[in-house]
Design an enzyme around this catalytic site. Structure first.
Site, PDB file in Angstrom:
ATOM      1  N   ASN A 171       0.818  -1.208   0.000  1.00 22.54           N
ATOM      2  CA  ASN A 171       0.000   0.000   0.000  1.00 22.54           C
ATOM      3  C   ASN A 171       0.850   1.254   0.000  1.00 22.54           C
ATOM      4  O   ASN A 171       1.919   1.303   0.616  1.00 22.54           O
ATOM      5  CB  ASN A 171      -0.910   0.025   1.238  1.00 22.54           C
ATOM      6  N   TYR A 175      -0.271  10.051   4.438  1.00 19.53           N
ATOM      7  CA  TYR A 175      -0.724  10.373   5.791  1.00 19.53           C
ATOM      8  C   TYR A 175       0.286  11.358   6.376  1.00 19.53           C
ATOM      9  O   TYR A 175       1.484  11.242   6.112  1.00 19.53           O
ATOM     10  CB  TYR A 175      -0.753   9.134   6.699  1.00 19.53           C
ATOM     11  N   ARG A 176      -0.193  12.290   7.185  1.00 16.04           N
ATOM     12  CA  ARG A 176       0.752  13.227   7.785  1.00 16.04           C
ATOM     13  C   ARG A 176       1.554  12.525   8.879  1.00 16.04           C
ATOM     14  O   ARG A 176       1.082  11.535   9.474  1.00 16.04           O
ATOM     15  CB  ARG A 176       0.019  14.420   8.357  1.00 16.04           C
ATOM     16  N   TRP A 189      -2.274   7.355  10.202  1.00 16.62           N
ATOM     17  CA  TRP A 189      -3.206   6.662   9.304  1.00 16.62           C
ATOM     18  C   TRP A 189      -4.496   6.488  10.084  1.00 16.62           C
ATOM     19  O   TRP A 189      -4.529   5.930  11.176  1.00 16.62           O
ATOM     20  CB  TRP A 189      -2.624   5.346   8.784  1.00 16.62           C
ATOM     21  N   GLU A 235      -1.475   1.321  -5.005  1.00 17.46           N
ATOM     22  CA  GLU A 235      -1.646   2.576  -5.738  1.00 17.46           C
ATOM     23  C   GLU A 235      -0.656   2.708  -6.893  1.00 17.46           C
ATOM     24  O   GLU A 235      -0.901   3.433  -7.857  1.00 17.46           O
ATOM     25  CB  GLU A 235      -1.495   3.763  -4.779  1.00 17.46           C
ATOM     26  N   ASP A 284      -5.966  21.019   9.945  1.00 16.99           N
ATOM     27  CA  ASP A 284      -6.172  20.026   8.886  1.00 16.99           C
ATOM     28  C   ASP A 284      -6.910  20.590   7.675  1.00 16.99           C
ATOM     29  O   ASP A 284      -7.283  21.748   7.644  1.00 16.99           O
ATOM     30  CB  ASP A 284      -6.948  18.833   9.477  1.00 16.99           C
TER      31      ASP A 284
HETATM   32  C1  LIG Z   1      -2.131  16.389   1.854  1.00 15.09           C
HETATM   33  C2  LIG Z   1      -2.904  15.212   2.336  1.00 15.09           C
HETATM   34  C3  LIG Z   1      -2.766  14.785   3.642  1.00 15.09           C
HETATM   35  C4  LIG Z   1      -3.458  13.673   4.103  1.00 15.09           C
HETATM   36  N1  LIG Z   1      -3.290  13.270   5.395  1.00 15.09           N
HETATM   37  C5  LIG Z   1      -3.927  12.159   5.827  1.00 15.09           C
HETATM   38  C6  LIG Z   1      -3.693  11.688   7.132  1.00 15.09           C
HETATM   39  O1  LIG Z   1      -2.943  12.277   7.916  1.00 15.09           O
HETATM   40  N2  LIG Z   1      -4.327  10.545   7.520  1.00 15.09           N
HETATM   41  C7  LIG Z   1      -5.161   9.859   6.680  1.00 15.09           C
HETATM   42  O2  LIG Z   1      -5.670   8.809   7.069  1.00 15.09           O
HETATM   43  N3  LIG Z   1      -5.422  10.308   5.435  1.00 15.09           N
HETATM   44  C8  LIG Z   1      -4.806  11.432   4.987  1.00 15.09           C
HETATM   45  N4  LIG Z   1      -5.031  11.883   3.725  1.00 15.09           N
HETATM   46  C9  LIG Z   1      -6.017  11.183   2.870  1.00 15.09           C
HETATM   47  C10 LIG Z   1      -5.416   9.885   2.335  1.00 15.09           C
HETATM   48  O3  LIG Z   1      -4.217  10.141   1.670  1.00 15.09           O
HETATM   49  C11 LIG Z   1      -6.386   9.203   1.390  1.00 15.09           C
HETATM   50  O4  LIG Z   1      -7.570   8.905   2.100  1.00 15.09           O
HETATM   51  C12 LIG Z   1      -5.821   7.947   0.771  1.00 15.09           C
HETATM   52  O5  LIG Z   1      -6.715   7.444  -0.196  1.00 15.09           O
HETATM   53  C13 LIG Z   1      -5.540   6.888   1.810  1.00 15.09           C
HETATM   54  O6  LIG Z   1      -5.000   5.765   1.182  1.00 15.09           O
HETATM   55  P1  LIG Z   1      -5.305   4.283   1.694  1.00 15.09           P
HETATM   56  O7  LIG Z   1      -6.740   4.017   1.387  1.00 15.09           O
HETATM   57  O8  LIG Z   1      -4.375   3.456   0.881  1.00 15.09           O
HETATM   58  O9  LIG Z   1      -5.024   4.231   3.135  1.00 15.09           O
HETATM   59  C14 LIG Z   1      -4.340  12.985   3.232  1.00 15.09           C
HETATM   60  C15 LIG Z   1      -4.489  13.426   1.915  1.00 15.09           C
HETATM   61  C16 LIG Z   1      -3.782  14.527   1.464  1.00 15.09           C
HETATM   62  C17 LIG Z   1      -3.955  14.978   0.041  1.00 15.09           C
END
Ligand SMILES: Cc1cc2nc3c(=O)[nH]c(=O)nc-3n(C[C@H](O)[C@H](O)[C@H](O)COP(=O)(O)O)c2cc1C
Length: 610
Positions: A171, A175-176, A189, A235, A284
């Site tokens: 994956n 995530y920040r 996450w 991805e 956020d």
């Molecule tokens: C700039 C930015 C910051 C993000 N920060 C977070 C975060 O801190 N935690 C989180 O769960 N998703 C965050 N997201 C959203 C995830 O990247 C998004 O939901 C992604 O599809 C998650 O991938 P996954 O389904 O493979 O876990 C962020 C998105 C962006 C564009």
């Protein structure tokens, strides 16, 4: 990344700021204000410093990479609608019948061969410099503190690479990541995300979880990191499909996670599933702070980088921001993947001021009674679409979904209480308005069907209606009416809230003949003449189950909630700039802003009605 930077330089599309600027607030505030402009550009900060620690960095900070649609399209290599067409064709792919058909399918099949990432057995450019564990010091990276009340410094554009316990699934998620000291990073996450599901597997098995975080490299990795791919699909398959080239991966030095060979910086390590740490607060993308909460922590084992890396970062806060452009591409590319769930879906739109999960507009071909309601349930039940709090469905004859003015009128001409469905479901972990975390109210509006007759209400001037309302409740300090000539005239009022706004709403029942929809916001930090930010505020601040009343008129309580509302969670503040830093940037000519823009962008606290 370097190719893109060169392209941007050649096309005059890059701002370069050589003045030493602080990674704490100064750089983020400049980037935040820039990306809100209609002609926004990426910015390269060549001399980041960390004044509090007396550090100067030789790694430049690149911000607002996704500064507009043109650059986003350049990063994707094609218009997102054309990428969507490719996906659509692939999903409808049928075995070819004759020879000619067979020949026609060859290019499609050739494109597919690039989908699967390639694992290389040598080291990548991202490993030209290797910093071993004992020398790791995250202070040496120009990590930003973006908002005054943030709990510390956060990596905001980290590509987090993980894999399932059995190694079968990989994956990439964005995530920040909060910096804790020299060598630990918080893994934010959220509970519904893929890396969190993997983490649960490691926790159950009592095994440390390997994680590698890449920064930079091909900017398309960044976009792929936020793409809501279905669970189990890596991805970087999407990367290969879009680029027409396999992602090339190398093994991390200290764990078995594969990362792109061309990443600028890689932070490798392990997460001990037994150790959690308080993460946040953090300003956020909802435009509010997320409150401190425990999240897993990675112990850094090594940092590797290219010889001359760039440090990519973003600021999240109130819209419009970079996620407007990333989200636009995501919305377009994922349309064909939504259609199998809702075959009569024609198109959808997620306005950025609804921060994506707070508002979705969808156009459909209605075939039977209840069709729109069926779609609502389908959307609320699937993947990240299930975070959507408010969904509005319109017929195929509706105006374009991004023609907001006309579309709003179309919707208002068709809304009535019986066409509104209030439900409950999961909400984004960031949502602050639901009575409890993770679960909250949903509202679906079926705005398909025939136009309703207008002219049912007696329309007064704003001043006259405000006077009538103030005779009933003097805490109402301002009023503005919208779309008074539609079937559902809206009155929005600003309240100096002392008690629950529901009491104000109840007290206004005798005035029901003057409007159809009443919206209540706090007087502080809201401008009734700024519908863009009002949509942002209202869709953020309401929980449909608690805050929408349907009789005797539709009333929406979008005020901040507190104990007078029986709200027991902490209500977070908005992301506001640091006034001293903002004024100093203006004085030094680093940002150009007048006082009206400061209010329009909601950069500092304001009260227009005091
Ligand atoms: C700039 C930015 C910051 C993000 N920060 C977070 C975060 O801190 N935690 C989180 O769960 N998703 C965050 N997201 C959203 C995830 O990247 C998004 O939901 C992604 O599809 C998650 O991938 P996954 O389904 O493979 O876990 C962020 C998105 C962006 C564009």
């Amino acid at each position: 990344m370097k190719n893109l930077v060169e392209w941007l330089k050649e096309h005059g599309g890059l701002k370069i700021i050589d003045e030493p600027l602080d990674v704490e607030l100064e750089i983020p505030h400049i980037a935040y204000i820039e990306v809100k402009k209609s002609d926004s550009r990426p910015i390269l900060f060549t001399r980041p410093v960390w004044r509090a620690k007396g550090l100067e960095y030789d790694i430049p900070v690149l911000m607002n990479l996704f500064a507009n649609r043109e650059i986003t399209e350049k990063i994707l290599g094609d218009h997102p609608d054309r990428i969507a067409m490719g996906i659509d064709q692939l999903m409808k792919f049928k075995p070819p019948a004759g020879l000619l058909e067979k020949l026609k399918t060859v290019p499609k099949l050739m494109a597919l061969k690039n989908v699967f990432p390639k694992r290389l057995s040598f080291r990548g450019e991202c490993q030209e410099t290797i910093i071993p564990k004992e020398k790791v010091d995250l202070d040496r990276l120009p990590i930003l503190k973006t908002w005054p009340e943030d709990g510390g410094r956060f990596i905001t554009m980290g590509q987090v690479y993980t894999r399932s316990l059995d190694g079968a699934m990989q994956n990439l998620g964005m995530y920040r990541l909060q910096q804790y000291g020299r060598d630990r990073l918080g893994m934010h996450w959220q509970i519904h995300k893929d890396a969190s599901h993997f983490f649960d597997q490691y926790r159950e098995a009592g095994v440390k979880m390997p994680v590698s975080v890449a920064i930079g490299g091909d900017p398309l990795y960044i976009w792929c990191g936020q793409a809501p791919m279905p669970h189990g699909l890596f991805e970087l398959l999407l990367y290969g499909f879009i680029r027409g080239r396999k992602a090339q991966l190398v093994k991390s030095i200290t764990n078995d996670i594969y990362i792109p060979r061309d990443a600028d910086i890689v932070i490798e390590g392990f997460v001990d599933p037994e150790k959690m740490e308080i993460e946040g607060p953090f300003g956020d993308h909802t435009g509010y702070y997320t409150l401190p909460e425990a999240f897993p922590v990675m112990e850094v084992e090594a940092i590797t980088m290219k010889k001359d890396p760039l440090f990519c970062a973003t600021v999240v806060g109130k819209p419009p921001l970079e996620d407007k452009y990333m989200g636009w591409a995501t919305e377009r590319v994922f349309l064909p993947m939504l259609k199998p769930l809702a075959p009569d879906l024609i198109d959808y739109n997620m306005p950025e001021n609804g921060v994506f999960h707070n508002l979705i507009l969808a156009k459909m071909a209605v075939s039977y009674k209840g069709h729109a309601k069926q779609f609502m349930h389908a959307f609320w039940g699937v993947g990240q679409m299930s975070f959507v709090k408010h969904a509005i469905f319109v017929d195929e004859d509706a105006p374009d979904l991004d023609d907001y003015e006309k579309l709003t009128r179309y919707i208002l001409d068709r809304v009535s209480p019986e066409k509104i469905l209030i439900s409950e479901g999961i909400v984004d972990q960031l949502d602050h308005s639901s009575p409890q975390t993770l679960v909250g109210g949903k509202m679906g509006i079926d705005a398909t069907g025939a136009q309703l007759p207008g002219g049912q209400k007696r329309i007064l001037s704003d001043r006259e209606l405000l006077e009538k309302m103030r005779d009933i409740d003097a805490d109402i300090v301002a009023l503005r009416q919208y779309m008074s000539d539609s079937a559902n005239p809206i009155a929005i009022i600003a309240l100096d809230k002392r008690e629950s706004a529901k009491r104000t709403i109840d007290s206004l029942v005798p005035l029901a003949g003057y409007f159809s929809i009443l919206v209540v916001v706090d007087a502080k930090n809201n401008d009734l003449d700024n519908p863009y930010m009002l949509i942002w505020r209202v869709t953020n601040n309401i929980d449909a189950g608690r805050d929408i009343l349907l009789e005797p008129f539709i009333a929406i309580d979008a005020t901040n909630k507190n104990e007078v509302d029986g709200f027991s969670r902490k209500w977070p503040g908005d992301t506001m700039c640091d006034e001293g830093v903002l004024r100093s940037l203006i004085d030094r000519g680093l940002v150009e802003l007048d006082s009206d823009e400061i209010v329009r962008m909601s950069l500092l606290p304001f009260n227009l009605y005091s």
